[in-house]
Design an enzyme around this catalytic site. Structure first.
Site, PDB file in Angstrom:
ATOM      1  N   ASN A   1       0.869  -1.180   0.000  1.00  0.00           N
ATOM      2  CA  ASN A   1       0.000   0.000   0.000  1.00  0.00           C
ATOM      3  C   ASN A   1       0.907   1.232   0.000  1.00  0.00           C
ATOM      4  OD1 ASN A   1      -1.832   2.010   0.402  1.00  0.00           O
ATOM      5  ND2 ASN A   1      -2.464   1.368   2.458  1.00  0.00           N
ATOM      6  N   TRP A   2       1.038   1.823  -1.176  1.00  0.00           N
ATOM      7  CA  TRP A   2       1.959   2.975  -1.301  1.00  0.00           C
ATOM      8  C   TRP A   2       1.372   4.259  -0.714  1.00  0.00           C
ATOM      9  CZ3 TRP A   2       4.170   2.410  -7.000  1.00  0.00           C
ATOM     10  CH2 TRP A   2       5.015   1.287  -7.042  1.00  0.00           C
ATOM     11  N   LYS A   3       0.095   4.229  -0.370  1.00  0.00           N
ATOM     12  CA  LYS A   3      -0.584   5.417   0.185  1.00  0.00           C
ATOM     13  C   LYS A   3      -0.356   6.619  -0.737  1.00  0.00           C
ATOM     14  CE  LYS A   3      -0.290   3.301   4.713  1.00  0.00           C
ATOM     15  NZ  LYS A   3      -0.206   3.436   6.157  1.00  0.00           N
TER      16      LYS A   3
ATOM     17  N   HIS B   1      -9.654   1.257   4.984  1.00  0.00           N
ATOM     18  CA  HIS B   1      -8.370   1.524   5.654  1.00  0.00           C
ATOM     19  C   HIS B   1      -8.599   2.544   6.784  1.00  0.00           C
ATOM     20  CE1 HIS B   1      -4.273   2.693   6.463  1.00  0.00           C
ATOM     21  NE2 HIS B   1      -3.898   1.587   5.841  1.00  0.00           N
TER      22      HIS B   1
ATOM     23  N   GLU C   1      -6.962   4.971   7.732  1.00  0.00           N
ATOM     24  CA  GLU C   1      -6.682   6.366   7.379  1.00  0.00           C
ATOM     25  C   GLU C   1      -7.873   6.991   6.657  1.00  0.00           C
ATOM     26  OE1 GLU C   1      -2.965   5.585   5.435  1.00  0.00           O
ATOM     27  OE2 GLU C   1      -2.012   5.220   7.371  1.00  0.00           O
TER      28      GLU C   1
ATOM     29  N   GLU D   1      -5.291  -4.923  10.867  1.00  0.00           N
ATOM     30  CA  GLU D   1      -4.302  -3.860  11.062  1.00  0.00           C
ATOM     31  C   GLU D   1      -4.628  -3.112  12.351  1.00  0.00           C
ATOM     32  OE1 GLU D   1      -2.241  -2.265   7.296  1.00  0.00           O
ATOM     33  OE2 GLU D   1      -4.177  -1.302   7.371  1.00  0.00           O
TER      34      GLU D   1
ATOM     35  N   GLY E   1       2.227   2.774  10.902  1.00  0.00           N
ATOM     36  CA  GLY E   1       3.105   3.927  10.709  1.00  0.00           C
ATOM     37  C   GLY E   1       3.787   4.392  11.978  1.00  0.00           C
TER      38      GLY E   1
ATOM     39  N   SER F   1       3.302  -1.602  10.550  1.00  0.00           N
ATOM     40  CA  SER F   1       4.755  -1.510  10.778  1.00  0.00           C
ATOM     41  C   SER F   1       5.511  -2.789  10.418  1.00  0.00           C
ATOM     42  CB  SER F   1       5.056  -1.108  12.230  1.00  0.00           C
ATOM     43  OG  SER F   1       4.586   0.203  12.483  1.00  0.00           O
TER      44      SER F   1
ATOM     45  N   GLY G   1       2.883  -0.892   4.455  1.00  0.00           N
ATOM     46  CA  GLY G   1       2.851   0.526   4.099  1.00  0.00           C
ATOM     47  C   GLY G   1       4.242   1.039   3.797  1.00  0.00           C
TER      48      GLY G   1
HETATM   49  P1  13P Z   1       2.891   0.813   7.803  1.00  0.00           P
HETATM   50  O1  13P Z   1       3.469  -0.466   7.254  1.00  0.00           O
HETATM   51  O2  13P Z   1       3.597   2.040   7.314  1.00  0.00           O
HETATM   52  O3  13P Z   1       2.720   0.772   9.286  1.00  0.00           O
HETATM   53  O4  13P Z   1       1.405   0.934   7.196  1.00  0.00           O
HETATM   54  C1  13P Z   1       0.575  -0.157   7.310  1.00  0.00           C
HETATM   55  C2  13P Z   1      -0.640   0.110   6.519  1.00  0.00           C
HETATM   56  O5  13P Z   1      -1.409   0.988   6.837  1.00  0.00           O
HETATM   57  C3  13P Z   1      -0.868  -0.704   5.323  1.00  0.00           C
HETATM   58  O6  13P Z   1      -2.137  -0.525   4.811  1.00  0.00           O
END
Ligand code: 13P
Length: 220
Positions: free
Chosen positions: A8-10, A90, A92, A150, A156, A186, A204
């Site tokens: 997930n490159w966000k 998600h 976020e 998650e 993050g 993470s 992420g």
């Molecule tokens: P991180 O791996 O940066 O913690 O993010 C996880 C995430 O939200 C994947 O969708």
């Protein structure tokens, strides 16, 4: 059994060239597992002519309607672009006000268009994980949906969920659903081993670093 590693490159990277180069590195990974890359919508062009059996195209969200909905992308648009997977719910996006009802509509629309939803579920710090999951997992309306556990506090933050806790949650979900279940929060090339009982991982920030991502794919 084949594991699924979802990148997930966000809202990254900040140029098409960087996205293309990162994808180029990922394409070279030798693995028997399945990699799903979910870039920003504006970087979907990286997939042109480049998809193989080990790498599938994914999106980070979908909208459940078409028409006068400024800024939204529909399931048929994703389907038309040969996208196969879509992350839904998600944390976020939930944090911006998305509800379980809206998530339900997104899931139905994705399934209607033969996209595979990756439904993110998980508790915030100090929340009761079972209570949260009971309500978020009501959206598991098909065996095709991939469940991504998650814990929000682990996203993050570099805070790792212990394998003991992650496995407890895994068993809790497994008792109720036969779906594939992956872990996110993470994840890096070292800690990925803690989640080996899952069917894969949702990554992420570490998916933006090709060396680290290769390590994750190797150690998953
Ligand atoms: P991180 O791996 O940066 O913690 O993010 C996880 C995430 O939200 C994947 O969708």
């Amino acid at each position: 059994m084949k594991k699924i590693i979802v990148a997930n490159w966000k809202c990254n990277p900040n140029s098409f060239l960087k996205a293309r180069n990162l994808f180029h590195d990922i394409k070279k990974i030798k693995t028997n597992n399945l990699i799903v890359v979910c870039p920003s919508f504006v970087h979907f062009n990286i997939f042109k002519f480049q998809i193989n059996n080990k790498i599938k195209a994914g999106a980070q969200d979908v909208f459940y309607k078409e028409g006068a909905f400024t800024g939204k992308i529909s399931a048929s648009m994703l389907k038309d672009y040969k996208i196969k997977y879509v992350i839904i719910g998600h944390s976020e996006i939930r944090a911006l006000g998305e509800t379980d009802e809206q998530i339900n509509k997104k899931i139905k629309s994705a399934l209607d268009h033969e996209l595979i939803p990756i439904l993110c579920v998980g508790e915030k710090k100090d929340e009761d994980v079972k209570k949260i999951l009971e309500s978020q997992l009501k959206n598991i309306i098909s065996k095709k949906i991939i469940i991504a556990y998650e814990p929000v506090w682990a996203i993050g933050t570099g805070k790792f969920c212990s394998s003991e806790k992650a496995n407890k949650v895994l068993e809790f979900i497994k008792k109720r659903f036969k779906n594939k279940i992956i872990y996110g929060g993470s994840v890096n090339g070292d800690v990925v081993k803690n989640y080996s009982n899952f069917d894969g991982v949702l990554v992420g920030s570490a998916s933006l670093n090709s060396k680290e991502f290769i390590k994750i794919v190797k150690n998953v």
